[in-house]
Enzyme design. Structure first.
Site, mmCIF file in Angstrom:
data_model
loop_
_atom_site.group_PDB
_atom_site.id
_atom_site.type_symbol
_atom_site.label_atom_id
_atom_site.label_comp_id
_atom_site.label_asym_id
_atom_site.label_seq_id
_atom_site.Cartn_x
_atom_site.Cartn_y
_atom_site.Cartn_z
ATOM 1 N N ASN A 13 0.875 -1.181 0.000
ATOM 2 C CA ASN A 13 0.000 0.000 0.000
ATOM 3 C C ASN A 13 0.909 1.227 0.000
ATOM 4 O O ASN A 13 1.535 1.528 1.007
ATOM 5 C CB ASN A 13 -0.899 -0.032 1.248
ATOM 6 C CG ASN A 13 -1.712 1.245 1.391
ATOM 7 O OD1 ASN A 13 -1.794 2.056 0.465
ATOM 8 N ND2 ASN A 13 -2.322 1.435 2.553
ATOM 9 N N TRP A 14 0.971 1.878 -1.145
ATOM 10 C CA TRP A 14 1.887 3.017 -1.279
ATOM 11 C C TRP A 14 1.381 4.281 -0.592
ATOM 12 O O TRP A 14 2.109 5.262 -0.496
ATOM 13 C CB TRP A 14 2.117 3.311 -2.771
ATOM 14 C CG TRP A 14 3.049 2.351 -3.442
ATOM 15 C CD1 TRP A 14 3.759 1.338 -2.855
ATOM 16 C CD2 TRP A 14 3.374 2.313 -4.841
ATOM 17 N NE1 TRP A 14 4.507 0.682 -3.801
ATOM 18 C CE2 TRP A 14 4.297 1.264 -5.020
ATOM 19 C CE3 TRP A 14 2.987 3.070 -5.947
ATOM 20 C CZ2 TRP A 14 4.830 0.953 -6.271
ATOM 21 C CZ3 TRP A 14 3.506 2.752 -7.185
ATOM 22 C CH2 TRP A 14 4.420 1.710 -7.345
ATOM 23 N N LYS A 15 0.102 4.275 -0.210
ATOM 24 C CA LYS A 15 -0.494 5.480 0.397
ATOM 25 C C LYS A 15 -0.270 6.674 -0.542
ATOM 26 O O LYS A 15 -0.293 6.489 -1.760
ATOM 27 C CB LYS A 15 0.046 5.696 1.811
ATOM 28 C CG LYS A 15 -0.107 4.420 2.664
ATOM 29 C CD LYS A 15 0.141 4.592 4.126
ATOM 30 C CE LYS A 15 -0.058 3.247 4.822
ATOM 31 N NZ LYS A 15 0.134 3.316 6.272
ATOM 32 N N HIS A 96 -9.466 1.551 5.183
ATOM 33 C CA HIS A 96 -8.148 1.678 5.830
ATOM 34 C C HIS A 96 -8.291 2.582 7.057
ATOM 35 O O HIS A 96 -9.059 3.545 7.040
ATOM 36 C CB HIS A 96 -7.119 2.262 4.846
ATOM 37 C CG HIS A 96 -5.722 2.130 5.365
ATOM 38 N ND1 HIS A 96 -5.206 2.985 6.306
ATOM 39 C CD2 HIS A 96 -4.749 1.226 5.109
ATOM 40 C CE1 HIS A 96 -3.969 2.610 6.598
ATOM 41 N NE2 HIS A 96 -3.672 1.533 5.882
ATOM 42 N N GLU A 98 -6.545 4.864 8.163
ATOM 43 C CA GLU A 98 -6.269 6.289 7.915
ATOM 44 C C GLU A 98 -7.511 6.977 7.359
ATOM 45 O O GLU A 98 -7.748 8.155 7.626
ATOM 46 C CB GLU A 98 -5.060 6.421 6.972
ATOM 47 C CG GLU A 98 -3.760 6.101 7.720
ATOM 48 C CD GLU A 98 -2.642 5.556 6.856
ATOM 49 O OE1 GLU A 98 -2.716 5.650 5.621
ATOM 50 O OE2 GLU A 98 -1.676 5.013 7.442
ATOM 51 N N GLU A 168 -5.238 -4.876 10.581
ATOM 52 C CA GLU A 168 -4.185 -3.891 10.801
ATOM 53 C C GLU A 168 -4.447 -3.161 12.119
ATOM 54 O O GLU A 168 -5.203 -2.183 12.146
ATOM 55 C CB GLU A 168 -4.158 -2.863 9.665
ATOM 56 C CG GLU A 168 -3.846 -3.448 8.308
ATOM 57 C CD GLU A 168 -3.239 -2.403 7.371
ATOM 58 O OE1 GLU A 168 -2.132 -2.650 6.880
ATOM 59 O OE2 GLU A 168 -3.854 -1.341 7.144
ATOM 60 N N GLY A 174 2.863 2.091 10.946
ATOM 61 C CA GLY A 174 3.863 3.152 10.843
ATOM 62 C C GLY A 174 4.585 3.449 12.147
ATOM 63 O O GLY A 174 5.276 4.458 12.272
ATOM 64 N N SER A 214 3.623 -2.268 10.310
ATOM 65 C CA SER A 214 5.077 -2.349 10.504
ATOM 66 C C SER A 214 5.677 -3.680 10.036
ATOM 67 O O SER A 214 6.577 -4.219 10.678
ATOM 68 C CB SER A 214 5.442 -2.072 11.967
ATOM 69 O OG SER A 214 5.093 -0.746 12.307
HETATM 70 P P1 13P Z 1 3.252 0.305 7.653
HETATM 71 O O1 13P Z 1 3.691 -0.989 7.036
HETATM 72 O O2 13P Z 1 4.023 1.488 7.142
HETATM 73 O O3 13P Z 1 3.170 0.215 9.142
HETATM 74 O O4 13P Z 1 1.735 0.568 7.129
HETATM 75 C C1 13P Z 1 0.809 -0.443 7.238
HETATM 76 C C2 13P Z 1 -0.399 -0.068 6.478
HETATM 77 O O5 13P Z 1 -1.132 0.838 6.851
HETATM 78 C C3 13P Z 1 -0.684 -0.795 5.229
HETATM 79 O O6 13P Z 1 -1.968 -0.522 4.774
#
Ligand code: 13P
Length: 256
Positions: A13-15, A96, A98, A168, A174, A214
């Site tokens: 997931n590149w966000k 997600h 976020e 998640e 993160g 992570s």
């Molecule tokens: P990280 O791997 O950077 O913790 O992010 C996880 C994530 O939100 C994947 O959707």
């Protein structure tokens, strides 16, 4: 439960990272590397067409990170499931954390987005997970239960079976704090139990449940070795081809 072989599915997931040229060269490079798991990349909307084009002929799945809950109409700035399909995308992330946190998305909205994706023939990847506060209050299972039951409301067992779930825990995203194998295994087993009781044992045995939060090259193999972990959703470590391919190779070293 009879043992069902579920494939491992690893998705990056590149966000909100990367432009078109970078996406194209990343996907081209990834297509040249060897991997045995199913691999996907959830890229920004602007990169979808270029990434899908670069992935053509390879096993890499290209998907979006969000979708509108509406089919079409006066919704300025929104992107529909039909538009995603048009780019060559084959899946999309919904729910997600976020988006739940910063854009106030709730389970009803997530449920509607899933329905739009299914109508367009795209595979939903639904993220679920508890916040740190909910985790500390011992409410993790309660949160997962509500997110699964409400997120999948009105869907048939056959539709649910095709959805990818990503557990998640918000406190692991993160932060560099991966959930312990015991916590992950217990959460995944619990999700499967909830799905079995609402949509049947067969659906629960076939649905893919990924872990995210992570994930790095050095913890991927241990996570993938857990029997109820069917893959990974990788954020930060999916941004560089080298770290992402290391995670894909970890699959070969896991016990499954
Ligand atoms: P990280 O791997 O950077 O913790 O992010 C996880 C994530 O939100 C994947 O959707």
């Amino acid at each position: 439960m009879a043992h069902v072989h579920r494939p491992k599915v690893i998705v990056g997931n590149w966000k909100m990272h990367k432009g078109i040229a970078e996406a194209r060269s990343f996907v081209t490079g990834l297509a040249l590397s060897h991997f045995t798991s199913l691999v996907g990349l959830a890229v920004p909307y602007t990169c979808l067409s270029a990434a899908a084009e670069a992935a053509r002929g390879s096993a890499i799945m290209i998907g979006a990170q969000n979708v509108s809950d509406n089919e079409d109409g006066p919704f300025t700035g929104e992107i529909s499931s039909k538009m995603l399909k048009d780019t060559g995308a084959t899946f999309a992330i919904v729910g997600h954390s976020e988006r739940r946190q910063h854009f106030h998305e709730d389970d009803t909205l997530v449920n509607n987005k899933i329905k739009r994706l299914i109508e367009s023939g795209l595979r939903p990847l639904m993220c679920i997970g508890e916040t740190l506060e909910q985790h500390q209050d011992g409410k993790s299972h309660q949160v997962l239960h509500a997110q699964l039951i409400n997120g999948f409301r009105g869907l048939t067992p056959g539709q649910v079976e095709h959805i990818i779930v990503a557990y998640e825990p918000v406190w692991a995203i993160g932060t560099g704090k991966t959930a312990s194998p015991e916590t992950v295994e217990a959460a995944h087993a619990y999700c499967r139990k909830v799905i079995a009781s609402a949509w049947g044992k067969d659906t629960a045995e076939h649905i893919i449940i990924q872990y995210g939060g992570s994930v790095k090259a050095d913890n991927a193999a241990a996570l993938l070795a857990l029997s109820d972990v069917d893959g990974l959703l990788v954020g930060g470590a999916s941004l560089a081809l080298e770290s992402f391919t290391k995670i894909l190779h970890a699959q070969e070293h896991s016990k499954s």
